[in-house]
Write an enzyme that holds these catalytic residues in place. Structure first.
Site, PDB file in Angstrom:
ATOM      1  N   ASN A 195     -20.571 -37.686 -14.119  1.00  0.00           N
ATOM      2  CA  ASN A 195     -20.582 -37.606 -12.653  1.00  0.00           C
ATOM      3  C   ASN A 195     -21.754 -38.416 -12.105  1.00  0.00           C
ATOM      4  OD1 ASN A 195     -20.453 -36.928  -9.990  1.00  0.00           O
ATOM      5  ND2 ASN A 195     -20.427 -34.721 -10.301  1.00  0.00           N
ATOM      6  N   GLY A 213     -19.541 -28.841 -12.804  1.00  0.00           N
ATOM      7  CA  GLY A 213     -20.634 -29.768 -13.054  1.00  0.00           C
ATOM      8  C   GLY A 213     -21.791 -29.064 -13.744  1.00  0.00           C
ATOM      9  N   GLY A 249     -10.153 -32.941   0.469  1.00  0.00           N
ATOM     10  CA  GLY A 249      -8.921 -32.468   1.101  1.00  0.00           C
ATOM     11  C   GLY A 249      -8.074 -33.634   1.599  1.00  0.00           C
ATOM     12  N   CYS A 294     -22.124 -37.362  -7.312  1.00  0.00           N
ATOM     13  CA  CYS A 294     -22.341 -36.158  -6.512  1.00  0.00           C
ATOM     14  C   CYS A 294     -23.187 -36.505  -5.287  1.00  0.00           C
ATOM     15  CB  CYS A 294     -23.028 -35.050  -7.314  1.00  0.00           C
ATOM     16  SG  CYS A 294     -23.356 -33.600  -6.283  1.00  0.00           S
ATOM     17  N   GLY A 339      -7.787 -30.788  -6.786  1.00  0.00           N
ATOM     18  CA  GLY A 339      -9.096 -30.209  -6.475  1.00  0.00           C
ATOM     19  C   GLY A 339      -9.034 -29.153  -5.399  1.00  0.00           C
ATOM     20  N   ALA A 341     -21.595 -28.711   0.332  1.00  0.00           N
ATOM     21  CA  ALA A 341     -22.925 -29.164  -0.064  1.00  0.00           C
ATOM     22  C   ALA A 341     -23.470 -28.172  -1.083  1.00  0.00           C
ATOM     23  CB  ALA A 341     -23.834 -29.260   1.149  1.00  0.00           C
ATOM     24  N   VAL A 342     -22.655 -27.896  -2.101  1.00  0.00           N
ATOM     25  CA  VAL A 342     -23.040 -26.884  -3.091  1.00  0.00           C
ATOM     26  C   VAL A 342     -24.294 -27.323  -3.845  1.00  0.00           C
ATOM     27  CG1 VAL A 342     -22.321 -25.700  -5.204  1.00  0.00           C
ATOM     28  CG2 VAL A 342     -20.721 -25.963  -3.307  1.00  0.00           C
TER      29      VAL A 342
END
Lengths: 260, 304
Positions: free
Chosen positions: B127, B46, B217, B130, B265, B70-71
């Protein structure tokens, strides 16, 4: 350095004090070059609640038998599953070698390797590499009490080991930073791996005395390859990944406050 | 061997398997394990106009069959991307797509315009989903009027293939898929992460510095699959499915539910070779079932 994913044969699994164990994993081929301070990402199978690989420090490397040792502490179901791997029967899938490495000393330097608990893990292989380079390492190892002291005969073969226990049940009473040997001012380099309060105390003291110091951090991570950006460490150069820019950092690059 | 090619708008992909943004870095991180020419495409990290430091540590928590992150879009910004990263991407023999983020409509359009000028980037993934940024992101993707505004604005300035990445954190995913189609998107990709959280009982604190984060996941796969099925029935543009794909079987489920392509992913974190393994697995399935092309099984559950 080229990374690989490989199923290694579990050739040893020794329980140490309390919740610690050493896994030996042997490659069918030839191990790649492995630097002191590097780690592996171990796949955990048959543990339904474990989703991600587990980052584990490389404790030792035996090139004659192509064996990697991993010193692990049981911290949850994933590491508990690893503690039950059966030598000669089970395999362990490793993604390795990952991360940077400690800086080896130059000839004639005095170096002290400090650590405690599971933080001892990378110090054995580091000590071995330092010893091979012609410098005699000394070790300052700290434990909560006598019953938590981990086997350190291999360390003794490489150099003098100074022990500290918090309750004084063996060795010097107090933390590694209370050891007289740590207080000596003529160290050229101090290396540290252990619980965060220990590393911060060691870092603060070394900074004060202007002694070069590297610490190995153990942050939560998902990938281990610098992709997920979860294991970040605030540094003077911004947020860096402890998996690829570390796990070893020079304390002068970290935004650690001495007051913490 | 069966024909694995698919098309998104006018852009042909070698196969339907694409690396998902945020889980493949800029490709170089995976070079020891993946030959990019085996894949349909790669959607790089991103990107924003200005550099972003992202959120504070801890940014990750493992959960049952998944993980929270929570990047917060940590990246070095478009200037750095153009100068230092873009020149390295041309060597990949696959479609390199950039995931585009912003705090405002102007951010999105300005960034899209910049990327439109980059010759070897044939598509962007817009995006609007997010969950880990205070401004922009999911705020655009969960409000129909804002979604329409930003997609329309980007469509005006971005001439190449436009993929809109949708948020699952909405009541009706088909509404956002339709808006994307109406405003000229070439495809939609879904789902981004599900908003979630975890608490450390020992410390009595949230496990993430931001309290909430995005869940990914296998834990989210049934939800993602349902949304892909719904979206694929609601629009004519291709749907790119993602959410918990760990193997070829998972990917085939998405394709049979209506996805034209899939993204791998979180699986890459655990097994970096997942995406090429998915390609092989899809080809094996088609051969075994005697299908001559992957397009034959897209949306299969609606036909058989």
């Amino acid at each position: 350095m080229k990374k690989r994913i490989e199923d290694l044969v579990v050739t040893g699994n020794r329980r140490l004090a309390e919740s610690f164990f050493v896994i030996e994993a042997t490659s069918a081929g030839v191990l790649p070059e492995i630097l002191p301070g590097q780690f592996v990402q171990a796949l955990v199978t048959e543990s339904p609640s474990t989703f991600l690989r587990r980052p584990l420090s490389i404790h030792d490397v035996d090139r004659t038998s192509n064996t990697i040792s991993l010193l692990v502490q049981i911290a949850g179901p994933g590491t508990e599953r690893l503690s039950r791997l059966v030598p000669g029967v089970d395999k362990i899938n490793l993604l390795f070698p990952l991360g940077n490495s400690f800086t080896l000393p130059s000839k004639g330097q005095r170096v002290l390797l400090t650590g405690g608990g599971c933080g001892m893990a990378p110090l054995l292989y580091l000590g071995r590499k330092i010893s091979e380079s012609g410098v005699e390492p000394q070790f300052a190892l700290g434990f909560r009490n006598r019953s938590r002291i981990l086997e350190h005969n291999e360390f003794r073969k490489l150099g003098t080991v100074h022990l500290a226990t918090e309750d004084g049940s063996e060795g010097h009473k107090g933390f590694v930073t209370d050891l007289p040997v740590f207080r000596e001012n003529d160290w050229d380099r101090v290396y540290c791996c252990g619980p965060e309060p220990m590393m911060k105390a060691v870092a603060a003291s070394c900074r004060e005395r202007n002694i070069a110091c590297e610490v190995s951090l153990e942050n939560l991570m998902a990938c281990g390859m610098g992709i997920c950006l979860c294991c970040i460490v605030p540094t003077n150069a911004g947020n860096l990944c402890s998996c690829t820019d570390g796990p070893v950092f020079n304390i002068n690059d970290l935004k650690w406050q001495t007051s913490e | 061997m069966a024909d694995l090619r698919i098309k998104i708008g006018s852009l042909e992909f070698r196969n339907p398997v694409i690396l998902a943004s945020g889980t493949c870095g800029y490709g170089a991180e995976l070079e020891d394990f993946i030959d990019m020419s085996q894949l349909g495409g790669i959607i790089v990290k991103g990107t924003t106009l200005e550099p972003r430091e992202g959120n504070a540590y801890p940014r990750m928590a493992e959960t049952a069959s998944g993980m929270l992150n929570a990047v917060g879009l940590q990246n070095k910004g478009i200037d750095y991307f153009e100068k230092h990263i873009y020149p390295l991407l041309a060597r990949y023999d696959t479609h390199v797509i950039v995931n585009v983020n912003g705090n405002s409509v102007d951010d999105y359009t300005e960034l899209s315009r910049r990327i439109d000028n980059l010759e070897s980037i044939p598509a962007i993934e817009l995006n609007i989903s997010c969950p880990n940024v205070k401004q922009g992101g999911m705020i655009f993707g969960t409000n129909p009027a804002s979604a329409r505004e930003v997609i329309a604005a980007v469509r005006k300035v971005y001439k190449k293939i436009l993929i809109v990445k949708l948020s699952p954190n909405v009541t009706d995913i088909t509404e956002f898929a339709r808006i994307s189609e109406e405003e000229g998107a070439d495809a939609v990709s879904l789902v981004n992460t599900l908003l979630g959280m975890a608490v450390d009982v020992r410390t009595m604190k949230p496990k993430l510095s931001t309290v909430t984060g995005g869940l990914s996941g296998p834990a989210i796969k049934p939800v993602a699959l349902r949304m892909v099925w719904q979206a694929a029935r609601a629009v004519r543009i291709p749907v790119i499915g993602l959410g918990g794909i760990m193997n070829a079987g998972d990917a085939l489920e998405f394709i049979m539910a209506g996805a034209t392509a899939v993204q791998v992913g979180t699986a890459t974190f655990i097994e970096p070779r997942t995406a090429p393994q998915v390609v092989t697995g899809i080809a094996d399935f088609l051969a075994e079932k005697d299908f001559d092309s992957v397009s034959r099984i897209i949306g299969a559950i609606n036909r058989f």
